[in-house]
Design a protein around this motif. Structure first.
Motif, short mmCIF file in Angstrom:
data_model
loop_
_atom_site.label_atom_id
_atom_site.label_comp_id
_atom_site.label_asym_id
_atom_site.label_seq_id
_atom_site.Cartn_x
_atom_site.Cartn_y
_atom_site.Cartn_z
N ILE A 159 -103.85 -33.94 -9.35
CA ILE A 159 -105.10 -33.26 -8.94
C ILE A 159 -104.91 -31.75 -8.87
O ILE A 159 -105.77 -31.04 -8.34
N THR A 160 -103.81 -31.24 -9.42
CA THR A 160 -103.46 -29.83 -9.25
C THR A 160 -104.58 -28.90 -9.70
O THR A 160 -104.96 -27.97 -8.98
N HIS A 161 -105.09 -29.11 -10.90
CA HIS A 161 -106.14 -28.25 -11.44
C HIS A 161 -107.36 -29.08 -11.84
O HIS A 161 -108.07 -28.72 -12.79
N MET A 162 -107.59 -30.16 -11.12
CA MET A 162 -108.72 -31.03 -11.43
C MET A 162 -110.04 -30.30 -11.16
O MET A 162 -110.19 -29.66 -10.12
N PRO A 163 -111.01 -30.37 -12.09
CA PRO A 163 -112.31 -29.71 -11.86
C PRO A 163 -113.02 -30.27 -10.62
O PRO A 163 -112.80 -31.42 -10.24
N GLN A 164 -113.86 -29.45 -10.02
CA GLN A 164 -114.54 -29.84 -8.79
C GLN A 164 -115.41 -31.08 -8.98
O GLN A 164 -115.56 -31.89 -8.06
N GLY A 165 -115.98 -31.24 -10.15
CA GLY A 165 -116.82 -32.40 -10.40
C GLY A 165 -116.04 -33.70 -10.30
O GLY A 165 -116.51 -34.68 -9.72
N ARG A 166 -114.84 -33.72 -10.86
CA ARG A 166 -113.99 -34.91 -10.79
C ARG A 166 -113.32 -35.04 -9.43
O ARG A 166 -112.96 -36.13 -9.00
N LEU A 167 -113.15 -33.91 -8.76
CA LEU A 167 -112.46 -33.92 -7.47
C LEU A 167 -113.37 -34.42 -6.34
O LEU A 167 -112.87 -34.95 -5.34
N VAL A 213 -99.76 -34.50 -6.66
CA VAL A 213 -100.08 -35.85 -7.14
C VAL A 213 -100.54 -36.68 -5.95
O VAL A 213 -99.81 -36.84 -4.97
N PHE A 214 -101.77 -37.20 -6.04
CA PHE A 214 -102.34 -38.03 -4.97
C PHE A 214 -102.63 -39.42 -5.53
O PHE A 214 -103.39 -39.55 -6.48
N GLU A 215 -101.98 -40.42 -4.95
CA GLU A 215 -102.10 -41.81 -5.40
C GLU A 215 -101.84 -41.93 -6.90
O GLU A 215 -102.56 -42.62 -7.62
N GLY A 216 -100.79 -41.23 -7.36
CA GLY A 216 -100.40 -41.31 -8.76
C GLY A 216 -101.25 -40.49 -9.71
O GLY A 216 -101.01 -40.52 -10.93
N GLN A 217 -102.22 -39.73 -9.21
CA GLN A 217 -103.12 -38.95 -10.05
C GLN A 217 -102.89 -37.47 -9.82
O GLN A 217 -102.89 -37.00 -8.68
N LEU A 247 -98.74 -39.10 -1.35
CA LEU A 247 -98.88 -37.71 -1.80
C LEU A 247 -97.53 -37.17 -2.21
O LEU A 247 -96.54 -37.37 -1.51
N SER A 248 -97.50 -36.51 -3.35
CA SER A 248 -96.27 -35.90 -3.84
C SER A 248 -96.56 -34.46 -4.24
O SER A 248 -97.50 -34.19 -4.99
N VAL A 249 -95.77 -33.53 -3.71
CA VAL A 249 -95.92 -32.11 -4.01
C VAL A 249 -94.63 -31.62 -4.67
O VAL A 249 -93.54 -31.83 -4.14
N GLN A 250 -94.75 -30.97 -5.82
CA GLN A 250 -93.59 -30.53 -6.58
C GLN A 250 -93.73 -29.05 -6.95
O GLN A 250 -94.70 -28.67 -7.60
N ASP A 251 -92.77 -28.24 -6.49
CA ASP A 251 -92.70 -26.81 -6.81
C ASP A 251 -94.04 -26.10 -6.60
O ASP A 251 -94.47 -25.30 -7.42
N LEU A 252 -94.70 -26.40 -5.50
CA LEU A 252 -96.03 -25.85 -5.23
C LEU A 252 -95.94 -24.38 -4.85
O LEU A 252 -95.11 -23.99 -4.02
N ILE A 260 -92.38 -25.33 -3.04
CA ILE A 260 -91.99 -26.35 -2.04
C ILE A 260 -92.15 -27.74 -2.64
O ILE A 260 -92.99 -27.96 -3.51
N ASP A 261 -91.32 -28.66 -2.16
CA ASP A 261 -91.35 -30.05 -2.61
C ASP A 261 -91.30 -30.96 -1.39
O ASP A 261 -90.46 -30.78 -0.51
N PHE A 262 -92.21 -31.93 -1.35
CA PHE A 262 -92.14 -32.96 -0.32
C PHE A 262 -93.00 -34.15 -0.73
O PHE A 262 -93.85 -34.04 -1.65
N GLU A 263 -92.79 -35.26 -0.07
CA GLU A 263 -93.58 -36.46 -0.30
C GLU A 263 -94.09 -36.99 1.04
O GLU A 263 -93.45 -36.80 2.07
#
Length: 338
Positions: free
Chosen positions: A80-88, A74-78, A6-11, A35-38
């Motif tokens: 997901i910040t604004h991913m639609p609920q159907g894909r999420l 970013v979760f497992e390289g993908q 998991l990678s979080v950038q400027d959340l 915030i930023d962390f991995e």
């Protein structure tokens, strides 16, 4: 090197404040503000801080229970910040959350079997021996009796209810679990049992945890690395040993000085740092360093320039202009030429 799960950038998460008949926005609560962390695969990251600093909001953002105002997840390289609920929805098998209150997070009208079996039904997953057998196996895994399948939440103690919540979380064998204050609502005698259960499950199922808590003793016991939050910002992040033995940010030092010590001699010799004033409002946080209004080391630069979260030691990042316990760098000797 472990891979990043998991990678979080400027959340950021700003809750708007509306006023008047026309619901005009007059401000925003800056619960999480850049915030930023991995999180590496297989590790446990502890997230600590005072109540209201944005810990739980961060957990809900990571699991996409809240829509972020800005930044990137970013979760497992993908992304997901604004991913639609159907894909999420399929990704929710790999990301689960343990909630703070083990009673309010369980539907009192449903049996334990229905609660723990809900993920199978929602995701449409079939098991070889049926959902009931799978649920009973999970209940046994978390230390409950498989015969509890037909009981209701009110028939259990607080610790048992938290185990039911953990069983529901484990149903689909997730890769990442966000544990939001998993033991704060439990008796002290039960807390150790749940913490040990989480550790055993991590070793057995190769889980990755983000543990949100304000109890620094619990975090020290279970975490590999620890991130300290203050008013929506991460002010320090380091491995467990480095942070607890050589904390650099003044706020971290104040938190650790409040941890109870069983040895009376050590307790009397230790300096207790008492912070002055209240935590500022996240609606209008102080400029630059947000901790400067309560910091005993604050100078003029702390009020005008925001300190970056930079690395001062191996794996130890701090956001402070005047850090404590920072390693000193010996200047190189000057070369004298003839």
């Amino acid at each position: 090197m472990s891979e990043t799960l998991l990678s979080v950038q400027d959340l950021r998460m700003h809750f708007p404040i509306h006023k008047g008949l026309l619901r005009r926005q007059v401000g925003a609560v800056k619960a999480v503000d850049g915030i930023d962390f991995e999180v590496l695969k297989g590790e446990t990251l502890g997230l600590v801080g005072e109540s209201g600093c944005g810990k739980s909001t961060t957990g809900r953002l990571v699991t996409r229970l809240l829509e972020p105002t800005g930044g990137k997840i970013v979760f497992e390289g993908q992304d997901i910040t604004h991913m639609p609920q159907g894909r999420l929805r399929p990704l929710r098998r790999d990301m689960q959350m343990i909630f703070q209150d083990p009673y309010s997070s369980l539907n009192p009208r449903h049996t334990v079997g229905a609660i723990v079996g809900a993920p199978f039904r929602i995701q449409g997953i079939k098991t070889e021996q049926g959902t009931k057998k799978a649920v009973q196996d999970i209940l046994e895994l978390v230390g409950l009796n498989p015969e509890h399948y037909n009981r209701y939440p009110h028939e259990f103690s607080g610790g048992q209810r938290q185990r039911i919540g953990i069983a529901r979380t484990l149903a689909l064998k997730p890769k990442l679990i966000i544990a939001d204050e998993p033991v704060s609502a439990l008796d002290v005698s039960i807390q150790a049992q749940v913490v040990n259960l989480l550790e055993d499950l991590q070793n057995e199922l190769d889980l990755t945890y983000v543990v949100i808590a304000h109890d620094l003793s619990v975090v020290r016991h279970i975490s590999d690395r620890v991130a300290v939050m203050y008013l929506g910002k991460i002010v320090e992040i380091a491995d467990r040993k480095s942070l607890y033995t050589s904390p650099m940010h003044p706020y971290t030092n104040a938190l650790l000085s409040a941890v109870p010590v069983p040895d009376p001699k050590v307790r009397t010799e230790r300096e207790r740092i008492r912070l002055q004033g209240d935590v500022p409002s996240p609606i209008n946080p102080p400029p630059a360093c947000r901790f400067h209004t309560r910091c005993w080391k604050a100078q003029e630069i702390c009020k005008t320039v925001e300190p970056p979260l930079e690395q001062l030691a191996s794996g130890h990042r701090v956001a402070c202009h005047f850090p404590e316990n920072a390693p000193t760098v010996t200047p190189a000797p000057e070369t004298i030429t003839a």
